[in-house]
Write a protein that holds these residues in place. Sequence first.
Motif, PDB file in Angstrom:
ATOM      1  N   GLY A 277       1.257  -1.885  -0.438  1.00 47.55           N
ATOM      2  CA  GLY A 277       0.400   0.392   0.127  1.00 47.55           C
ATOM      3  C   GLY A 277       0.582   1.366   0.106  1.00 47.55           C
ATOM      4  N   GLY A 278       1.979   1.258  -0.295  1.00 45.42           N
ATOM      5  CA  GLY A 278       2.958   2.615  -0.567  1.00 45.42           C
ATOM      6  C   GLY A 278       4.090   2.384   0.426  1.00 45.42           C
ATOM      7  N   LEU A 347       0.572  -8.410   5.677  1.00 42.92           N
ATOM      8  CA  LEU A 347       1.017  -6.311   4.413  1.00 42.92           C
ATOM      9  C   LEU A 347      -1.012  -6.246   4.835  1.00 42.92           C
ATOM     10  CD1 LEU A 347       3.707  -8.409   2.494  1.00 42.92           C
ATOM     11  CD2 LEU A 347       3.704  -6.313   3.684  1.00 42.92           C
ATOM     12  N   LYS A 348      -1.322  -7.601   4.014  1.00 40.24           N
ATOM     13  CA  LYS A 348      -2.864  -6.474   4.030  1.00 40.24           C
ATOM     14  C   LYS A 348      -3.751  -5.850   5.437  1.00 40.24           C
ATOM     15  CE  LYS A 348      -7.527  -8.281   3.574  1.00 40.24           C
ATOM     16  NZ  LYS A 348      -8.206  -9.498   2.982  1.00 40.24           N
ATOM     17  N   ASP A 349      -2.895  -6.463   6.663  1.00 44.43           N
ATOM     18  CA  ASP A 349      -3.297  -5.671   7.826  1.00 44.43           C
ATOM     19  C   ASP A 349      -2.477  -4.244   7.704  1.00 44.43           C
ATOM     20  OD1 ASP A 349      -5.163  -7.300   8.889  1.00 44.43           O
ATOM     21  OD2 ASP A 349      -3.587  -7.880  10.182  1.00 44.43           O
ATOM     22  N   ILE A 350      -1.734  -4.624   7.220  1.00 43.58           N
ATOM     23  CA  ILE A 350      -0.793  -2.669   6.389  1.00 43.58           C
ATOM     24  C   ILE A 350      -1.292  -1.677   6.146  1.00 43.58           C
ATOM     25  CG2 ILE A 350       1.052  -1.870   6.700  1.00 43.58           C
ATOM     26  CD1 ILE A 350       2.825  -4.064   7.575  1.00 43.58           C
ATOM     27  N   ARG A 351      -1.431  -2.562   4.689  1.00 42.60           N
ATOM     28  CA  ARG A 351      -2.053  -1.372   3.753  1.00 42.60           C
ATOM     29  C   ARG A 351      -3.411  -1.105   4.270  1.00 42.60           C
ATOM     30  NH1 ARG A 351      -1.915  -6.635   0.926  1.00 42.60           N
ATOM     31  NH2 ARG A 351      -4.017  -7.215   0.571  1.00 42.60           N
ATOM     32  N   GLU A 352      -4.435  -1.648   4.806  1.00 42.32           N
ATOM     33  CA  GLU A 352      -5.895  -1.365   5.282  1.00 42.32           C
ATOM     34  C   GLU A 352      -6.120  -0.475   6.344  1.00 42.32           C
ATOM     35  OE1 GLU A 352      -7.654  -5.402   5.036  1.00 42.32           O
ATOM     36  OE2 GLU A 352      -7.419  -5.018   2.499  1.00 42.32           O
ATOM     37  N   GLY A 353      -4.050  -0.426   7.296  1.00 44.11           N
ATOM     38  CA  GLY A 353      -4.545   0.284   8.164  1.00 44.11           C
ATOM     39  C   GLY A 353      -4.493  -0.198   9.134  1.00 44.11           C
ATOM     40  N   ARG A 354      -4.830  -1.467   9.509  1.00 42.53           N
ATOM     41  CA  ARG A 354      -5.327  -2.135  10.761  1.00 42.53           C
ATOM     42  C   ARG A 354      -3.895  -2.423  11.398  1.00 42.53           C
ATOM     43  NH1 ARG A 354      -8.549  -4.769   7.051  1.00 42.53           N
ATOM     44  NH2 ARG A 354      -6.867  -6.930   7.292  1.00 42.53           N
TER      45      ARG A 354
END
Length: 365
Positions: A277-278, A347-354
């Motif tokens: 997510g950048g 990584l999914k949690d990181i890019r989605e802000g969780r």
Amino acid sequence: MPRRTATMLASTLMLIALLCAGVFIKVPYAEMSPGPTVNTLGDHGGEPVLQISGRKTYPTSGHLNMTTVRVTSADYKMNLVEAVYGWLAHDNKVVPHDTLYPDGKTEEQSTQENAEEFSQSQESAKVAALKELHVPVQSWVIVSTVVKDSPAEGKLHAGDVVKAVDGTAVKAPGDVAKLVTKHKPGEDVVFTVVPAKEQAAAEKANRPATKTEKVTITTRASDDEGEKRAIVGIAAGTDHTFPFTVDIKLADVGGPSAGLMFALGIYDKLTPGSLTGGTFVAGTGTIDDDGKVGPIGGIEMKTVGARDKGAQYFLTPADNCAAAAKDTPGGLTLVKVKTIDDALGALKDIREGRTSDLPKCTTKG
């Protein structure tokens, strides 16, 4: 001369003498320090780190940085002053020389070993990433190395494909040792192999390898203490054929610890969207063909190097978590991972802000 002045002069001369002595006194230690970090999604030395052809790729963003440790050379003789400075320095680590170069290993031998481990880690990273994407990968067991002056020398060669031992099909590298050690030292064992040259020719012509040979080797006793095992003097490994080309271009790096970050970089380039997510994510960890993440050395140096480069999150092998968490660099979140699935979930949690959902490292693991 006043007594106070004389005392100060004597103390100064003593200190100078001690410093001079410290410079000439050599100690059996080596130093580890943070090494370079490289974004597996970006360029290095003017070309992309990951080069994929024959398959559609997608734009990426952010960082998935692999990390390294810089060490003093095998023949470098550290003096006492350097050792003391290293012990006091926060971002460096002084360790016994034999920790980095055991059994009198030369720098050339260590470099060769690291190069082989690095090459194997690249192969495993490719396999793990493609398995995660459900892309078929052909695999087979090979002779990876032949020990000098062993019974197998001159009979088996690196790259030979091991099809069977004593007529029993071989499906995994561990099968070879199991079948050989069923014998007693001095007994014959029969290998069915595809010679390395035949295998290479078949791959080049994009056809199955059909020529096999039977090779009989007389086992000898292992050097183990206690009960002796039958051995022939080879190490078995795995080779693969991929349905498209994945090249990893990164010179002057060795060892297996970049496996996880290579696998994630490959996965990111082969899937739509951005894994990070950048965000700036760094990490380390070995990886096997099934996507399991293993521990590495120098974790404290790698987290410092990542922080200094600008990383916000650090993917950390579970077995390294306790050591890493004892002195976490400020501003860096250590994320515990055991598999590539764990890393992708983080990584999914990181890019989605969780970020509160992230499995973080603690001093207990």
